[in-house]
Design an enzyme around this catalytic site. Structure first.
Site, PDB file in Angstrom:
ATOM      1  N   CYS A 130      -2.882   8.463   3.595  1.00 61.19           N
ATOM      2  CA  CYS A 130      -2.698   8.293   2.146  1.00 61.19           C
ATOM      3  C   CYS A 130      -3.876   8.815   1.337  1.00 61.19           C
ATOM      4  O   CYS A 130      -3.701   9.265   0.211  1.00 61.19           O
ATOM      5  CB  CYS A 130      -2.476   6.812   1.817  1.00 61.19           C
ATOM      6  SG  CYS A 130      -0.968   6.124   2.519  1.00 61.19           S
TER       7      CYS A 130
ATOM      8  N   GLU B  47       0.887  -1.171   0.000  1.00 61.27           N
ATOM      9  CA  GLU B  47       0.000   0.000   0.000  1.00 61.27           C
ATOM     10  C   GLU B  47       0.920   1.214   0.000  1.00 61.27           C
ATOM     11  O   GLU B  47       1.574   1.517   0.993  1.00 61.27           O
ATOM     12  CB  GLU B  47      -0.912  -0.029   1.226  1.00 61.27           C
ATOM     13  CG  GLU B  47      -2.149   0.842   1.072  1.00 61.27           C
ATOM     14  CD  GLU B  47      -1.921   2.253   1.566  1.00 61.27           C
ATOM     15  OE1 GLU B  47      -1.650   3.133   0.704  1.00 61.27           O
ATOM     16  OE2 GLU B  47      -1.991   2.485   2.765  1.00 61.27           O
TER      17      GLU B  47
END
Length: 472
Positions: free
Chosen positions: A280, A246
Site C-alpha cells: 500500500c 486499512e
C-alpha cells in the site's frame, strides 16, 4: 499434496468444497484449499463466541503463548517456502515477512501484560470528594480478521495477535490467494498453547465467506486490509460495530536536491519494488527536485542494474511475479497507455508471464491511470519539481492519505512537510514505505480508519469501562 484446511471449534476439518492453489510464477498446483460453506461459517462463529465468553485465558498466559509462538515461527523451516508458493514473492521478501511477523507476535505478547486503565480525578469536581474513579479495559468479544494477499503472514499477525492479546476470540478469513502462510501462523499459535476454541480459520472468497461474516451478528469488531471499495461496503454492512480498515493508497516520496542522494536512491528502489510493488505504501510518485533529477535518475538506474527479475526462487531474486495474470494485464496496459501518450521508459517496461520488470516512467500525463490510480505493481513515476510548496499540494492531491516520505537536510522543509501532508505517517529521510511493526500504522481520508501496531490495535480491540466508588 498440501492441504489448507479449516479450523472450526478447535479442530482442523475439511471444507464443503475445494479449489486449487497455483504457483504465481509457473502455474503449477501447490496445494488444495478447503473452502467453508455458510453452515461452517456460522458454526465457527458460534464456537469462538462461546469460547471467548467461557475459556480462561489470563493476561500473563496470553503473553506466554504469543511470545512462544514467535519463537516457534522463527524455527519453522517451511514458512519461507509457503510464502513464496502463496504469493510469488522472492525468497528475500519472504524472509523479511517472517522476521517482521516474529516481531509482531513478540510485541503483542509484551503488550498483553500492559493493558491498563487510568485514574479519573473526580476530586476535581465539586461535591465529589471521597469518591474514586478509574477505567478498565475489557475485550470486545469476537474479532473478524479479513486479511490481504500482499502480507500473508505479518498482516495476519497484526490482526490476530493483538486481538488475542486483548482477550478476544478471532475468526480469520485469509486472502483466497494466500491460505498457506496464515495456516502456518495458526499452527504455531496452537502449538504454543493457545486454547484452540478461541481461533477459527475460514478459507473462501470475499463474496461468500467474507459476506457471511459481515451478515453475522456475532463479530463485535472487523479488522480488514484491502481496497477502499470493499472498506466502504464493510462500513455500510456492519453498522455501529467497531472496525479497523486499512484501505487504498497512492504513495509519494519527495527527494530534495540537498538530500543524501545515494541513500535516497537505494531506499527508493527498495520501497518502490519490494514484493513486486504490491504494498500500500510502495512509492508510486517519486518527486525529485529538478537540480538533482539527472543525477538521481542515474543513481536509480545504477541501483536497478543487475537486479535479478523473474523466478522468485532464484538466488538473489529482487522482483518476482505479481499476484495474478489479470493484475499483470492491467499493469502492462497502464504502462502502454502512458507510453502511447508520450511517457518515457527510464527502466523496465517489459513483461514475461506474470512478471513485470521494475519500471521507472518519466513525463507521464497526470491523468494517466499509472499516475492517478493505485498501480499495486512494480512501477514508479519520476516527477521533477521546482516549487516545494506546490509539490506538497500535489502529494496531498489524492483521495488517499496513508503515508509519505521526504529526503532532505533542510529542517524547515522537513517540518513543513510533516505539518502540511495529510497522511497517517510522514517519514523524514525515509520513504513512504517505512514501517516498524510497533508503531501506529493507519491512514486518513479514503485510506481508512483505525490503526495497526500491537499497542494501538489492542486499545481499539478493547472496550473502556468506567468504575466509580463511593464510601459505604
Amino acid at each position: 499434496m498440501r492441504q489448507a484446511r479449516l479450523l472450526i471449534d478447535g479442530a482442523w476439518v475439511d471444507g464443503a468444497s475445494t479449489s486449487e492453489l497455483r504457483d504465481k510464477y509457473d502455474g503449477s498446483v501447490v496445494a488444495e484449499v478447503h473452502e467453508a460453506d455458510r453452515e461452517q461459517v456460522e458454526r465457527a462463529l458460534a464456537a469462538v463466541a462461546e469460547a471467548q465468553a467461557t475459556v480462561d485465558f489470563p493476561h500473563y498466559r496470553r503473553y506466554e503463548v504469543l511470545t512462544r509462538a514467535a519463537a516457534l515461527l522463527q524455527q519453522r523451516g517451511d514458512v519461507v517456502a509457503a510464502i513464496v508458493d502463496d504469493t510469488g514473492f522472492t525468497v528475500a521478501d519472504a524472509e523479511r515477512e517472517v522476521g517482521r511477523a516474529v516481531q509482531t507476535l513478540t510485541i503483542s505478547g509484551e503488550e498483553a501484560k500492559r493493558i491498563h486503565g487510568e485514574m479519573v480525578p473526580l476530586h476535581g469536581a465539586p461535591g465529589a470528594d471521597g469518591r474514586l474513579a478509574f477505567t478498565v479495559r475489557h475485550p470486545v468479544g469476537v474479532v473478524a480478521a479479513i486479511t490481504p494477499f500482499n502480507s500473508p503472514l505479518n498482516t495476519v499477525a497484526h490482526k490476530v495477535a493483538p486481538a488475542l492479546a486483548a482477550g478476544n476470540g478471532v475468526v480469520l478469513k485469509p486472502a483466497a490467494y494466500t491460505p498457506l502462510s496464515a495456516g502456518i501462523l495458526v499452527e504455531v499459535l496452537l502449538e504454543a498453547g493457545l486454547p484452540p476454541e478461541l481461533l477459527a480459520v475460514l478459507n473462501g472468497s470475499g463474496s461468500t465467506v467474507g459476506e457471511w461474516l459481515l451478515q453475522s451478528p456475532v463479530p463485535a469488531f472487523y479488522a480488514f486490509t484491502g481496497s477502499t471499495e470493499v472498506g466502504r461496503h464493510i462500513r455500510a454492512a456492519v453498522g455501529l460495530r467497531k472496525t479497523q480498515l486499512e484501505l487504498g493508497s497512492l504513495a509519494s516520496t519527495i527527494v530534495c536536491a540537498d538530500a543524501d542522494l545515494d541513500r535516497a536512491a537505494t531506499a527508493c528502489v527498495g520501497a518502490a519494488f519490494r514484493k513486486a510493488g504490491q504494498v500500500c505504501t510502495s512509492i508510486q510518485r517519486l518527486y525529485v527536485e529538478r537540480g538533482a533529477l539527472d543525477d538521481f535518475a542515474g543513481r536509480l538506474a545504477a541501483e536497478l542494474g543487475g537486479r535479478v527479475v523473474g523466478d522468485p526462487r532464484q538466488q538473489g531474486g529482487f522482483v518476482g511475479p505479481v499476484i495474478s495474470a489479470r493484475d499483470a494485464d492491467r499493469i502492462e496496459s497502464w504502462i502502454q497507455q502512458a507510453q502511447q501518450k508520450g511517457a518515457d521508459v527510464v527502466a523496465g517496461g517489459t513483461r514475461d508471464g506474470q512478471v513485470i520488470a521494475p519500471t521507472v516512467l518519466a513525463n507521464v500525463d497526470p491523468a494517466d491511470d499509472v499516475f492517478s490510480q493505485e498501480v499495486f505493481g512494480p512501477v514508479v513515476n519520476l516527477v521533477p519539481f521546482d516549487d516545494f510548496d506546490t509539490t506538497l499540494d500535489d502529494v496531498n492531491d489524492t483521495p488517499y492519505g496513508l503515508a509519505a516520505g521526504i529526503f532532505t537536510r533542510d529542517i524547515g522543509r522537513a517540518l513543513q512537510a510533516a505539518e502540511t501532508l495529510r497522511m497517517g505517517s510522514v517519514h523524514i529521510n525515509e520513504t513512504s514505505s517505512s514501517r516498524v511493526d510497533l508503531m501506529p500504522y493507519g491512514g486518513v481520508k479514503e485510506s481508512g480508519a483505525g490503526v495497526e501496531g500491537p499497542r494501538y490495535a489492542i486499545e481499539e480491540m478493547t472496550e473502556q469501562r468506567l468504575v466509580t466508588m463511593g464510601r459505604p
